[in-house]
Design a protein around this motif. Structure first.
Motif, PDB file in Angstrom:
ATOM      1  N   UNK A 272      65.916  53.972  32.773  1.00 53.17           N
ATOM      2  CA  UNK A 272      66.467  53.179  31.671  1.00 53.17           C
ATOM      3  C   UNK A 272      65.388  52.768  30.669  1.00 53.17           C
ATOM      4  N   UNK A 273      64.152  53.234  30.896  1.00 55.57           N
ATOM      5  CA  UNK A 273      63.068  52.904  29.981  1.00 55.57           C
ATOM      6  C   UNK A 273      62.441  51.549  30.223  1.00 55.57           C
ATOM      7  N   UNK A 274      62.672  50.986  31.404  1.00 50.17           N
ATOM      8  CA  UNK A 274      62.151  49.655  31.714  1.00 50.17           C
ATOM      9  C   UNK A 274      61.171  49.690  32.893  1.00 50.17           C
ATOM     10  N   UNK A 275      60.487  50.805  33.083  1.00 49.77           N
ATOM     11  CA  UNK A 275      59.540  50.919  34.185  1.00 49.77           C
ATOM     12  C   UNK A 275      58.289  50.096  33.946  1.00 49.77           C
ATOM     13  N   UNK A 276      57.508  49.900  35.004  1.00 49.60           N
ATOM     14  CA  UNK A 276      56.256  49.152  34.921  1.00 49.60           C
ATOM     15  C   UNK A 276      55.114  50.127  34.668  1.00 49.60           C
ATOM     16  N   UNK A 277      54.381  49.887  33.588  1.00 54.12           N
ATOM     17  CA  UNK A 277      53.335  50.806  33.171  1.00 54.12           C
ATOM     18  C   UNK A 277      51.932  50.311  33.475  1.00 54.12           C
ATOM     19  N   UNK A 278      50.960  50.883  32.767  1.00 54.18           N
ATOM     20  CA  UNK A 278      49.553  50.614  33.044  1.00 54.18           C
ATOM     21  C   UNK A 278      49.186  49.152  32.842  1.00 54.18           C
ATOM     22  N   UNK A 279      49.694  48.535  31.800  1.00 55.05           N
ATOM     23  CA  UNK A 279      49.358  47.138  31.550  1.00 55.05           C
ATOM     24  C   UNK A 279      49.870  46.232  32.660  1.00 55.05           C
ATOM     25  N   UNK A 280      51.003  46.590  33.237  1.00 49.04           N
ATOM     26  CA  UNK A 280      51.577  45.766  34.303  1.00 49.04           C
ATOM     27  C   UNK A 280      50.735  45.792  35.570  1.00 49.04           C
ATOM     28  N   UNK A 281      50.083  46.897  35.832  1.00 47.68           N
ATOM     29  CA  UNK A 281      49.389  47.070  37.101  1.00 47.68           C
ATOM     30  C   UNK A 281      47.952  46.534  37.084  1.00 47.68           C
ATOM     31  N   UNK A 282      47.429  46.264  35.911  1.00 47.99           N
ATOM     32  CA  UNK A 282      46.003  45.968  35.789  1.00 47.99           C
ATOM     33  C   UNK A 282      45.559  44.740  36.580  1.00 47.99           C
ATOM     34  N   UNK A 283      46.330  43.659  36.519  1.00 47.17           N
ATOM     35  CA  UNK A 283      45.902  42.418  37.166  1.00 47.17           C
ATOM     36  C   UNK A 283      45.717  42.592  38.668  1.00 47.17           C
ATOM     37  N   UNK A 284      46.663  43.237  39.337  1.00 49.50           N
ATOM     38  CA  UNK A 284      46.565  43.392  40.791  1.00 49.50           C
ATOM     39  C   UNK A 284      45.398  44.289  41.181  1.00 49.50           C
ATOM     40  N   UNK A 285      45.129  45.336  40.397  1.00 54.43           N
ATOM     41  CA  UNK A 285      43.991  46.204  40.692  1.00 54.43           C
ATOM     42  C   UNK A 285      42.682  45.442  40.497  1.00 54.43           C
ATOM     43  N   UNK A 286      42.628  44.607  39.456  1.00 52.12           N
ATOM     44  CA  UNK A 286      41.442  43.783  39.229  1.00 52.12           C
ATOM     45  C   UNK A 286      41.200  42.837  40.396  1.00 52.12           C
ATOM     46  N   UNK A 287      42.275  42.223  40.909  1.00 52.23           N
ATOM     47  CA  UNK A 287      42.132  41.263  42.008  1.00 52.23           C
ATOM     48  C   UNK A 287      41.486  41.915  43.218  1.00 52.23           C
ATOM     49  N   UNK A 288      41.995  43.084  43.621  1.00 52.43           N
ATOM     50  CA  UNK A 288      41.473  43.730  44.829  1.00 52.43           C
ATOM     51  C   UNK A 288      40.088  44.310  44.586  1.00 52.43           C
ATOM     52  N   UNK A 289      39.864  44.874  43.411  1.00 55.44           N
ATOM     53  CA  UNK A 289      38.546  45.417  43.093  1.00 55.44           C
ATOM     54  C   UNK A 289      37.488  44.320  43.136  1.00 55.44           C
ATOM     55  N   UNK A 290      37.802  43.158  42.552  1.00 56.06           N
ATOM     56  CA  UNK A 290      36.866  42.034  42.607  1.00 56.06           C
ATOM     57  C   UNK A 290      36.670  41.558  44.035  1.00 56.06           C
ATOM     58  N   UNK A 291      37.755  41.472  44.801  1.00 56.26           N
ATOM     59  CA  UNK A 291      37.697  40.984  46.181  1.00 56.26           C
ATOM     60  C   UNK A 291      36.729  41.807  47.019  1.00 56.26           C
ATOM     61  N   UNK A 292      36.722  43.122  46.825  1.00 56.95           N
ATOM     62  CA  UNK A 292      35.850  43.991  47.626  1.00 56.95           C
ATOM     63  C   UNK A 292      34.371  43.690  47.414  1.00 56.95           C
ATOM     64  N   UNK A 293      34.027  43.132  46.257  1.00 54.42           N
ATOM     65  CA  UNK A 293      32.622  42.865  45.977  1.00 54.42           C
ATOM     66  C   UNK A 293      32.213  41.415  46.116  1.00 54.42           C
ATOM     67  N   UNK A 294      33.148  40.535  46.472  1.00 51.76           N
ATOM     68  CA  UNK A 294      32.839  39.112  46.559  1.00 51.76           C
ATOM     69  C   UNK A 294      32.117  38.764  47.852  1.00 51.76           C
ATOM     70  N   UNK A 295      31.229  37.763  47.816  1.00 53.60           N
ATOM     71  CA  UNK A 295      30.645  37.275  49.079  1.00 53.60           C
ATOM     72  C   UNK A 295      31.703  36.537  49.881  1.00 53.60           C
TER      73      UNK A 295
END
Length: 312
Positions: A272-295
Motif C-alpha cells: 500500500x506504499x506505507x512500508x518502513x524505509x531506511x530512515x525508520x530503521x536508523x535509530x535502532x541500528x545506531x543503538x545496537x552499534x553504539x552498544x557494542x562499543x560501550x564500556x
C-alpha cells in the motif's frame, strides 16, 4: 499479480515471508539458498524455481527481466551480514527489496543503500513488525502526549540450543550479537513508542545475554535479552521457551500474543506504499552499534534479571 524472488529460502524466518506473499496474492517465481532443505516451498509455491548457487539464481533473475516480465520485490531472509549486499543486488536487478531485520549491522551502510536507492529508483522496506502490533500501537498512543517521564523495563528471553553457537548467529561479526539478532526490533519499538534516544549504557554483554539502559525522550528504559533457557522465570520454565515482558511504571503491558500474522500485515503495508524505509530503521541500528562499543558500567537502572544472575 505481484511477483517475488526470495533470498534465504531455507532460513528460520523465510516461511513467514512465503505465507505473507501468498496471503497478499503474490507469486513467488524464484528462490535461492545454499542449503536445499526448502520443502516448505511446496506448501505455498510448488512451481517456484529454486537454486543453491547464487550465480544461477542471478542468471535466472536476469532471464526473467530480459523476457519482459518483472520481479517486483526481492524478499531477503539471508544471514544478517549479507542483508546489505542482497539489498544492493535486488535494486540493481530492478526490484524493490523487502528485508528482514536487522537491515544492516553498521549504520554507515544505510547511507550506501540510500545512494543506490537514488541511483536505481528502487526502494528498500524493512520488517519492523512490532510497530504494527495492536498493543504497541495502543501503547504509543497512550504515551504520545505524556508530560512525565516513565520507567520502562523490557525483558525478552527466547531459548536457543547449542546449534545457535555453531551457526552464523553465534558469530558476532555475522549476526551483530544477541542485542542485534534478537533485540533490534525491540529497540525500534522503544524509540517508536517513547521517542529518540539521548543516552545509551551497557551493563552486560555476553554471547548469550545482553543488558543495558536507554534514556528516551519520554522514558528511562532498562532492558535484558537472553537466549539462555536458564534465564526463563520459574513460572514459565518447562512450559514455554519464550518470555516477553514490558513494564511501564510497574504495570505489565500484555503483548505476548498477536505475533503470528505481523509479517502479512507488514506486506500489506508495503504493497500500500506505507512500508518502513531506511530512515525508520536508523535509530535502532545506531543503538545496537553504539552498544557494542560501550564500556560495561554498573550505573543505576540495571535490569533486575541481570542483577539476579550476578551480572554485572
Amino acid at each position: 499479480m505481484t511477483s517475488y524472488a526470495l533470498i534465504g529460502a531455507a532460513g528460520y524466518i523465510a516461511p513467514r515471508h512465503m505465507r505473507a506473499i501468498a496471503e497478499t496474492g503474490g507469486n513467488l517465481l524464484v528462490a535461492y539458498d545454499p542449503n536445499d532443505s526448502v520443502g516448505i516451498l511446496d506448501s505455498h509455491f510448488p512451481d517456484a524455481q529454486f537454486f543453491t548457487e547464487f550465480e544461477q539464481f542471478d542468471r535466472h533473475i536476469d532471464q526473467i527481466r530480459r523476457s519482459g516480465r518483472a520481479i517486483d520485490f526481492a524478499a531477503i531472509c539471508s544471514p544478517n551480514y549479507l542483508h546489505d549486499a542482497h539489498c544492493r543486488f535486488a535494486m540493481r536487478a530492478g526490484a524493490d527489496a523487502i528485508c528482514e531485520k536487522p537491515l544492516v549491522l553498521d549504520p554507515a551502510s544505510i547511507d550506501g543503500l540510500a545512494q543506490i536507492e537514488r541511483d536505481t529508483g528502487r526502494k528498500i522496506s524493512t520488517i519492523l513488525q512490532l510497530r504494527l502490533h495492536p498493543a504497541i500501537i495502543a501503547l504509543r498512543e497512550r504515551f504520545a502526549n505524556s508530560n512525565k517521564r516513565h520507567k520502562v523495563e523490557l525483558t525478552y528471553i527466547t531459548s536457543r540450543g547449542q546449534w545457535y553457537h555453531a551457526s552464523w548467529k553465534g558469530e558476532e561479526g555475522k549476526s551483530g550479537g544477541v542485542a542485534m539478532n534478537i533485540g533490534v526490533h525491540f529497540f525500534d519499538m522503544l524509540s517508536f513508542v517513547f521517542g529518540g534516544v539521548s543516552r545509551n549504557e551497557a551493563h552486560l554483554r555476553e554471547p548469550e545475554r545482553a543488558a543495558g539502559s536507554l534514556e528516551c525522550e519520554r522514558a528511562d528504559v532498562s532492558w535484558f535479552l537472553s537466549i539462555n533457557r536458564n534465564d526463563l522465570p520459574e513460572s514459565v520454565r518447562g512450559k514455554k521457551t519464550t518470555f516477553r515482558s514490558i513494564k511501564v511504571d510497574g504495570e505489565e503491558i500484555e503483548f505476548s500474543e498477536g505475533f503470528t500474522d505481523l509479517h502479512t500485515r507488514s506486506y500489506e503495508e508495503i504493497l500500500a506504499g506505507r512500508g518502513f524505509g531506511l530512515d525508520d530503521v536508523r535509530t535502532s541500528i545506531d543503538i545496537v552499534s553504539d552498544f557494542r562499543g560501550l564500556p560495561i558500567t554498573k550505573a543505576n537502572g540495571v535490569h533486575p534479571f541481570a542483577i539476579k544472575a550476578n551480572r554485572p
